[in-house]
Write an enzyme that holds these catalytic residues in place. Structure first.
Site, PDB file in Angstrom:
ATOM      1  N   ARG A   1      47.496  45.692  37.969  1.00 30.56           N
ATOM      2  CA  ARG A   1      46.184  45.491  37.350  1.00 30.56           C
ATOM      3  C   ARG A   1      45.316  44.583  38.217  1.00 30.56           C
ATOM      4  NH1 ARG A   1      43.158  48.199  33.763  1.00 30.56           N
ATOM      5  NH2 ARG A   1      42.397  46.984  32.016  1.00 30.56           N
TER       6      ARG A   1
ATOM      7  N   THR B   1      39.374  57.438  34.395  1.00 27.18           N
ATOM      8  CA  THR B   1      40.657  57.227  35.069  1.00 27.18           C
ATOM      9  C   THR B   1      41.437  58.512  35.358  1.00 27.18           C
ATOM     10  OG1 THR B   1      40.895  55.005  34.275  1.00 27.18           O
ATOM     11  CG2 THR B   1      42.929  56.108  34.603  1.00 27.18           C
TER      12      THR B   1
ATOM     13  N   GLU C   1      36.758  46.830  36.527  1.00 27.28           N
ATOM     14  CA  GLU C   1      37.842  46.667  35.543  1.00 27.28           C
ATOM     15  C   GLU C   1      37.654  45.449  34.643  1.00 27.28           C
ATOM     16  OE1 GLU C   1      40.282  49.215  34.330  1.00 27.28           O
ATOM     17  OE2 GLU C   1      40.134  49.326  36.501  1.00 27.28           O
TER      18      GLU C   1
ATOM     19  N   ASP D   1      36.913  45.414  30.967  1.00 29.50           N
ATOM     20  CA  ASP D   1      37.943  45.625  29.934  1.00 29.50           C
ATOM     21  C   ASP D   1      38.271  44.328  29.188  1.00 29.50           C
ATOM     22  OD1 ASP D   1      38.244  48.330  30.086  1.00 29.50           O
ATOM     23  OD2 ASP D   1      40.161  48.329  31.134  1.00 29.50           O
TER      24      ASP D   1
ATOM     25  N   SER E   1      44.711  46.333  29.320  1.00 22.58           N
ATOM     26  CA  SER E   1      44.541  47.761  29.567  1.00 22.58           C
ATOM     27  C   SER E   1      45.122  48.560  28.406  1.00 22.58           C
ATOM     28  CB  SER E   1      45.280  48.121  30.861  1.00 22.58           C
ATOM     29  OG  SER E   1      45.330  49.516  31.031  1.00 22.58           O
TER      30      SER E   1
ATOM     31  N   GLY F   1      41.529  57.818  29.845  1.00 20.10           N
ATOM     32  CA  GLY F   1      40.725  57.839  28.617  1.00 20.10           C
ATOM     33  C   GLY F   1      40.522  56.497  27.951  1.00 20.10           C
TER      34      GLY F   1
HETATM   35  N1  GLU Z   1      40.158  50.638  32.072  1.00 16.01           N
HETATM   36  C1  GLU Z   1      40.976  51.448  31.229  1.00 16.01           C
HETATM   37  C2  GLU Z   1      42.240  50.748  30.840  1.00 16.01           C
HETATM   38  O1  GLU Z   1      42.832  50.107  31.653  1.00 16.01           O
HETATM   39  C3  GLU Z   1      41.407  52.669  31.924  1.00 16.01           C
HETATM   40  C4  GLU Z   1      40.268  53.412  32.408  1.00 16.01           C
HETATM   41  C5  GLU Z   1      39.943  54.501  31.543  1.00 16.01           C
HETATM   42  O2  GLU Z   1      40.742  55.411  31.339  1.00 16.01           O
HETATM   43  O3  GLU Z   1      38.851  54.423  31.076  1.00 16.01           O
HETATM   44  O4  GLU Z   1      42.668  50.862  29.726  1.00 16.01           O
END
Ligand code: GLU
Length: 600
Positions: free
Chosen positions: A112, A410, A449, A452, A476, A498
């Site tokens: 990560r 992703t 990122e 998040d 995540s 997703g």
């Molecule tokens: N940032 C998302 C996560 O780590 C993953 C990226 C996505 O699928 O949007 O949960």
């Protein structure tokens, strides 16, 4: 999906002016046969499933030359960095789950991205107020130290058989020679066009000649080819202690924005020390026992393993194989709602938060929550979290907080080799298009990122374990999963992109496959529902336009339409060294399943 272009003809087709970057003339017609874009493939010698045929072929090439699943997974991931540059690449991070056939054990790497060491809980506050999500996305503030290069090296060091430079070669070739632009690539570019134009380096690369790349044209990224070459030659020091890293921090801290665009690209504070301090972490997987099988996934800092695991433990008390379609979906939705309430309260980066991983995965805690579910009524969201440290029968919990917002993008890949090793690996740059900032001259986008993180607690009354902190990993939802039988041999491995819907996609696909008896490719294709402790559950059109929806509404469910949720891939072990690879039939234009030696 895109098809590779014969090297020689593609080069002939390129005018000198266009050689550096971008799209060129239409393809030469010598594309790979359509069979290679199939969503299901069966055979021997190993298997690869990804969203893209060039990327799956890169993995197959490595397997065919004697590489193992880890070597092939890194090769596939590197190729996705070329052909799926808006979802993955060395500017991002991810989580790698590995089954070792020799020891029959599962291992993971947390790759990560991390926040700068100067970050604090106010990272996304301006004048005491949370920034608008989109203002944060296209900025240096959202860029975390990339974890993907370190993940690749850590995986190869621990379990691979090839050098990084060698497994990067297929991707380097695709970047140099080009791939054929498809609808998905064009539409993802179109969706980002406005903000890509804020950043001239991004526009130059992804809007060649100032235009959206045409479907059927050849897209080349020689700068990325050179970056991969340098990474292969110098190793990951080029990123964490060298000039690729300098270019990353410079870009994040001085966003190369077009002043005429008027975009306020807030600068980040990423430093050389942040990059030098970065470590991909080897850590124990999560394990949940489900109907006699072992379900392994990633532990926090992702909430994937604990949340899918808790929901499976809740569902274990219901016979889903015998349930009607309505009762199956009802229980799946309610289990997701509960697991998300607990995720929100308890999961963050365990280096900073006291995360009760064991408690969240205990059957006792799941049972204390499962008894909230009624066959003929719906729980109210936001549902308050339970306390996994002190499970009390039928606990309703105290104060509730809604689930914070996350983007949905992703990419996921799944690989198996002839020795029986398996990799389930999800990698990301967060939003489709990440921060929108391309590292000048390097051919890759930087992640966003750090968005998040919660910008502020979702509710002042409930502790939020996911606020920014120095060096902290944002929570995540990534859930790369491997299921083992009672003899600790693989049954199936899968995952999906997703954002927060990753958790529900993995949960739904697993139960469709393990309980409802759907073949893997149909379990992946089945229309999806996603409940994340919200008043309404999202449904894809296949469910939204169905009688099942009306029957669920009759017991109190509310729904909104989500046109497309996730893009899963998986592999299934068949007897005698045979593998089945499966990918999407339709979502994101269809995925690509391949095996080394096809056999009926
Ligand atoms: N940032 C998302 C996560 O780590 C993953 C990226 C996505 O699928 O949007 O949960």
């Amino acid at each position: 999906m895109r098809r590779p272009v014969a090297r020689k003809l593609a080069i002939l087709a390129v005018s000198a002016a266009l050689v550096s970057v971008g799209a060129t003339a239409p393809p030469d017609g010598r594309a790979r046969p359509a069979a290679e874009k199939t969503p299901v493939a069966v055979g021997y010698g190993g298997a690869v499933a990804s969203v893209d045929p060039d990327a799956s072929a890169a993995g197959i090439e490595v397997l065919r030359k004697g590489g193992n699943a880890v070597d092939a997974a890194v090769a596939t991931a590197a190729a996705l960095g070329v052909t799926e540059p808006y979802s993955s690449g060395i500017g991002g991070g991810g989580y790698f789950v590995y089954y070792d056939a020799r020891t029959r054990s599962v291992h993971t790497i947390d790759g990560r991205e991390t926040a700068p060491r100067t970050a604090d809980s106010g990272l996304f506050l301006e004048n005491g107020k949370p920034l608008a999500f989109n203002d944060a996305v296209s900025s240096g503030l959202s860029v975390g130290t990339p974890g993907t290069p370190a993940t690749w090296q850590a995986a190869l060091d621990a379990w691979g058989t090839r050098r990084l430079g060698s497994v990067l070669r297929p991707a380097e070739r695709i970047a140099r020679d080009g791939f054929t632009v498809d609808d998905t690539f064009r539409s993802q570019t179109a969706a980002n066009e406005t903000r890509f134009r804020y950043f001239p380096d991004t526009a130059r690369l992804f809007l060649p000649g100032g235009q959206l790349p045409a479907v059927g044209s050849t897209f080349k990224n020689p700068e990325l080819a050179r970056t991969y070459e340098e990474l292969g030659d110098k190793g990951t020091d080029a990123v964490y202690h060298g000039d690729i890293g300098d270019a990353i921090t410079r870009t994040a801290d001085h966003p190369p924005v077009d002043p005429k665009s008027g975009w306020n690209a807030r600068p980040g504070k990423l430093s050389d020390q942040d990059l030098a301090a970065y470590r991909a972490k080897y850590q124990a997987p999560t394990r949940t026992s489900y109907r006699g099988l072992g379900v392994y996934s990633i532990a926090p800092s992702s909430s994937g393993g604990t949340t899918v695991g808790e929901a499976l433990n809740i569902l274990e008390r219901t016979n889903l194989s015998k349930a009607s379609e309505v009762q199956y979906l009802h229980h799946y939705i309610e289990a997701s709602r509960i697991a998300f309430a607990d995720r929100g309260r308890w999961v963050g980066d365990p280096a900073y938060e006291d995360v009760p991983t064991k408690g969240l995965l205990s059957q006792r805690f799941a049972d204390s929550r499962a008894c909230l579910i009624k066959d003929d009524a719906v729980l109210h969201s936001p549902l308050a979290p339970g306390d996994p440290r002190h499970p009390a029968p039928c606990q309703k919990g105290g104060k509730a907080a809604p689930t914070t917002y996350e983007g949905q993008n992703t990419t996921h890949l799944t690989v198996a080799d002839r020795w029986g090793n398996v990799v389930s690996y999800t990698l990301t740059i967060e939003q489709t298009g990440g921060s929108g900032m391309t590292v000048p001259g390097r051919g890759f986008l930087l992640n966003n990122e750090l968005t998040d993180f919660s910008f502020a607690p979702a509710s002042p009354a409930v502790h939020d374990p996911n606020l920014p902190g120095p060096g902290k990993r944002p929570r995540s939802s990534i859930s790369p999963t491997i299921v083992l039988d009672r003899q600790d041999r693989p049954v199936v491995a899968l995952g999906s992109p997703g954002g927060a819907t990753i958790i529900t996609t993995v949960l739904q696909t697993l139960t469709e496959f393990l309980d409802r008896g759907l073949p893997l490719v149909d379990a992946i294709a089945a229309p999806r529902a996603s409940q994340r402790n919200a008043a309404t559950t999202e449904l894809e059109p296949g469910l939204y336009d169905s009688a099942t929806r009306r029957q669920l509404e009759a017991i109190g469910h509310s729904f909104t339409l989500n046109p497309e949720i996730g893009a899963a891939t998986g592999v299934q072990r068949l007897p005698n060294g045979k593998w089945l690879a499966a990918a999407e039939k339709v979502r994101r234009g269809g995925g690509s399943a391949m095996v080394v030696d096809p056999a009926p």
